[in-house]
Design a protein around this motif. Structure first.
Motif, PDB file in Angstrom:
ATOM      1  N   VAL A  17       0.841  -1.203   0.000  1.00  0.00           N
ATOM      2  CA  VAL A  17       0.000   0.000   0.000  1.00  0.00           C
ATOM      3  C   VAL A  17       0.871   1.247   0.000  1.00  0.00           C
ATOM      4  O   VAL A  17       0.629   2.193  -0.758  1.00  0.00           O
ATOM      5  N   PHE A  18       1.903   1.260   0.831  1.00  0.00           N
ATOM      6  CA  PHE A  18       2.802   2.412   0.921  1.00  0.00           C
ATOM      7  C   PHE A  18       3.446   2.714  -0.431  1.00  0.00           C
ATOM      8  O   PHE A  18       3.524   3.861  -0.852  1.00  0.00           O
ATOM      9  N   ARG A  19       3.910   1.677  -1.124  1.00  0.00           N
ATOM     10  CA  ARG A  19       4.581   1.863  -2.422  1.00  0.00           C
ATOM     11  C   ARG A  19       3.653   2.444  -3.478  1.00  0.00           C
ATOM     12  O   ARG A  19       4.115   3.072  -4.427  1.00  0.00           O
ATOM     13  N   ARG A  20       2.347   2.237  -3.342  1.00  0.00           N
ATOM     14  CA  ARG A  20       1.390   2.746  -4.329  1.00  0.00           C
ATOM     15  C   ARG A  20       0.947   4.174  -4.047  1.00  0.00           C
ATOM     16  O   ARG A  20       0.291   4.781  -4.884  1.00  0.00           O
ATOM     17  N   LEU A  21       1.299   4.689  -2.897  1.00  0.00           N
ATOM     18  CA  LEU A  21       0.944   6.073  -2.577  1.00  0.00           C
ATOM     19  C   LEU A  21       1.771   7.030  -3.429  1.00  0.00           C
ATOM     20  O   LEU A  21       2.900   6.711  -3.818  1.00  0.00           O
ATOM     21  N   PRO A  22       1.221   8.214  -3.732  1.00  0.00           N
ATOM     22  CA  PRO A  22       2.015   9.204  -4.462  1.00  0.00           C
ATOM     23  C   PRO A  22       3.270   9.581  -3.664  1.00  0.00           C
ATOM     24  O   PRO A  22       3.259   9.583  -2.426  1.00  0.00           O
ATOM     25  N   ALA A  23       4.351   9.893  -4.372  1.00  0.00           N
ATOM     26  CA  ALA A  23       5.638  10.205  -3.734  1.00  0.00           C
ATOM     27  C   ALA A  23       5.520  11.297  -2.668  1.00  0.00           C
ATOM     28  O   ALA A  23       6.098  11.150  -1.579  1.00  0.00           O
TER      29      ALA A  23
END
Length: 103
Positions: A17-23
């Motif tokens: 989930v964290f990796r898919r969040l916007p930078a």
């Protein structure tokens, strides 16, 4: 104490989930979860039994040479850089005397 192997699937899901969040959101979350602090270094310059002190326009009274560390810079490297910037001197750093953490 929690069962760490049982938490692994939850941990891996949180990473996905964290990796898919916007930078910008990821950066904000990391900054919110990490401590913020300022690190500086000062030094005593002694020669022939005399101590060098500075009088700087932005401070009242006398101070020791030094300043803030740049990201990834060691305290010794920061002191060498600051003394060169403030006084135009090239110095060799001896052993550290103390480290103070002021929270």
């Amino acid at each position: 104490m929690p069962d760490l192997p049982a938490l692994r699937p939850l941990y891996l899901l949180a990473l996905r989930v964290f990796r898919r969040l916007p930078a910008p959101v990821r950066r904000a979350l990391v900054r919110a979860g990490t401590p913020g602090f300022t690190v500086g270094a000062v030094c005593l310059l002694e020669r022939d039994g005399r101590l060098l002190m500075l009088r700087q326009p932005h401070r009242n009274g006398w101070s020791l040479p030094g300043g803030l560390l740049d990201r990834g810079e060691s305290a010794a490297d920061a002191v060498v850089r600051e003394v060169r910037e403030e006084l135009g001197l090239t110095i060799e750093v001896g052993r550290p005397v103390t480290v103070v953490v002021d929270s």
